[in-house]
Every structure is written in C-alpha cells, then in structure tokens.
Design an enzyme around this catalytic site. Sequence first.
Site, PDB file in Angstrom:
ATOM      1  N   LYS A 220      -6.289  27.231  -5.614  1.00 36.94           N
ATOM      2  CA  LYS A 220      -4.922  26.758  -5.418  1.00 36.94           C
ATOM      3  C   LYS A 220      -4.024  27.344  -6.510  1.00 36.94           C
ATOM      4  O   LYS A 220      -4.483  27.579  -7.629  1.00 36.94           O
ATOM      5  CB  LYS A 220      -4.879  25.237  -5.460  1.00 36.94           C
ATOM      6  CG  LYS A 220      -5.582  24.591  -4.269  1.00 36.94           C
ATOM      7  CD  LYS A 220      -5.727  23.106  -4.411  1.00 36.94           C
ATOM      8  CE  LYS A 220      -4.434  22.399  -4.168  1.00 36.94           C
ATOM      9  NZ  LYS A 220      -4.603  20.927  -4.147  1.00 36.94           N
TER      10      LYS A 220
ATOM     11  N   PHE B  89      -2.397  18.925  -0.726  1.00 35.82           N
ATOM     12  CA  PHE B  89      -3.549  18.050  -0.902  1.00 35.82           C
ATOM     13  C   PHE B  89      -4.523  18.307   0.242  1.00 35.82           C
ATOM     14  O   PHE B  89      -4.231  18.028   1.399  1.00 35.82           O
ATOM     15  CB  PHE B  89      -3.139  16.572  -0.946  1.00 35.82           C
ATOM     16  CG  PHE B  89      -4.267  15.702  -1.403  1.00 35.82           C
ATOM     17  CD1 PHE B  89      -4.526  15.558  -2.752  1.00 35.82           C
ATOM     18  CD2 PHE B  89      -5.091  15.071  -0.492  1.00 35.82           C
ATOM     19  CE1 PHE B  89      -5.600  14.782  -3.186  1.00 35.82           C
ATOM     20  CE2 PHE B  89      -6.151  14.292  -0.911  1.00 35.82           C
ATOM     21  CZ  PHE B  89      -6.405  14.153  -2.268  1.00 35.82           C
TER      22      PHE B  89
ATOM     23  N   ASP C 291      -8.455  24.350  -9.029  1.00 36.83           N
ATOM     24  CA  ASP C 291      -7.046  23.990  -9.205  1.00 36.83           C
ATOM     25  C   ASP C 291      -6.711  23.973 -10.693  1.00 36.83           C
ATOM     26  O   ASP C 291      -6.198  24.942 -11.210  1.00 36.83           O
ATOM     27  CB  ASP C 291      -6.647  22.727  -8.451  1.00 36.83           C
ATOM     28  CG  ASP C 291      -7.606  21.565  -8.621  1.00 36.83           C
ATOM     29  OD1 ASP C 291      -8.359  21.530  -9.602  1.00 36.83           O
ATOM     30  OD2 ASP C 291      -7.570  20.668  -7.770  1.00 36.83           O
TER      31      ASP C 291
END
Length: 175
Positions: free
Chosen positions: A132, A153, A104
């Site tokens: 992500k 999430f 991420d």
Amino acid sequence: MIASAPEVLLPEAEIARIVEALAQQLMPVTDEETVAVVLLTGGLWFAADLTRALGRRGRDVRFDALWLASYGDDTESRGQIEVRAPLQRSVAGRKVLILDDVFDTGLSLAEAVRIVREAGAAEVLTCVFARKPWPLPRAPVPDFVGWEAPNRFLVGYGLDHAGRQRGNPDICALD
C-alpha cells in the site's frame, strides 16, 4: 467509516495469477534449504498458495512462522509490534524468505527481518502480496511485491477487519 458491502478490487483468479508470477520470480533465488517464514495471521493464505506454487515448480522450501501483531482488532496500526510466537526452527546459516500479506507501515516486516537476522540467517529476502502507498519512508523495502494496492481498508485473502472476512477469496475494500 467501514461500509457494509465490500467492493471487489482483486478477484480470486487475478490473485492466483499474481501468486504464480511471484513463484516464477522466486525460483532463481530460493533453494531446498531456504526457510519460508510467514507472518501470522494474515500472511497464511498467501504463504500457503505461494509455497504450493513453488512446490509445483519443484522447489520444496522449508516452512516456519512468526506471529507478530500491530493492529489487534483496530483499523490502524498501534505503531508497535508484539511478538506472540517466535520461530520454531533454526534459521542459522540459511536463506530466509519472509512472506506477508500486506506492506503498509513496514513495522511488521522490519521486526521480522530483525528477528531472523538476530537468529543467524545467512540471507534475508522479503516478499509481500500487496504493498500500500504510505506517506513516510519505510524500511526495509520488500524485495518482491505482487500487487500495488490502493490506500484503502482491505479485507479478504487473509486480510481482515477485527478477525473477520479473512476467508473471502477476493481482496475487497471496505471503505
């Protein structure tokens, strides 16, 4: 706000298919001297499955771990990496394959690459199960990515919320 019932985004069977596809991609770029370095704790599930998939193909990579932390029990990165446990074996002169569950912010992967390069790795490859989307440029870009994840999430398959739900065999969204 975190929802109470997780939404399955990637079922266990699809996770297994992705891991097998990654193992096939890694076969030509790894050898018996390659050291697979998992980033703990979340990457453990992926690393175990991937190294077994490589083993089924006759590739017995060496194994080590780095324990890095940037989230703690929070839902967002603190923006700094804490090294909780270093490498246990020498990687000097070897090819290192860094394995992580999710890419991420890119901070953990960048720190792991720095650590193994400073430890003398001859070559560094990176492989993440999920990537992500992120609004800012990240470095390094993973060499191998299994799944382009949504910006949600995620829990399950090693991903957690405050240390919970890592053991869920599916990847789910809590938001």
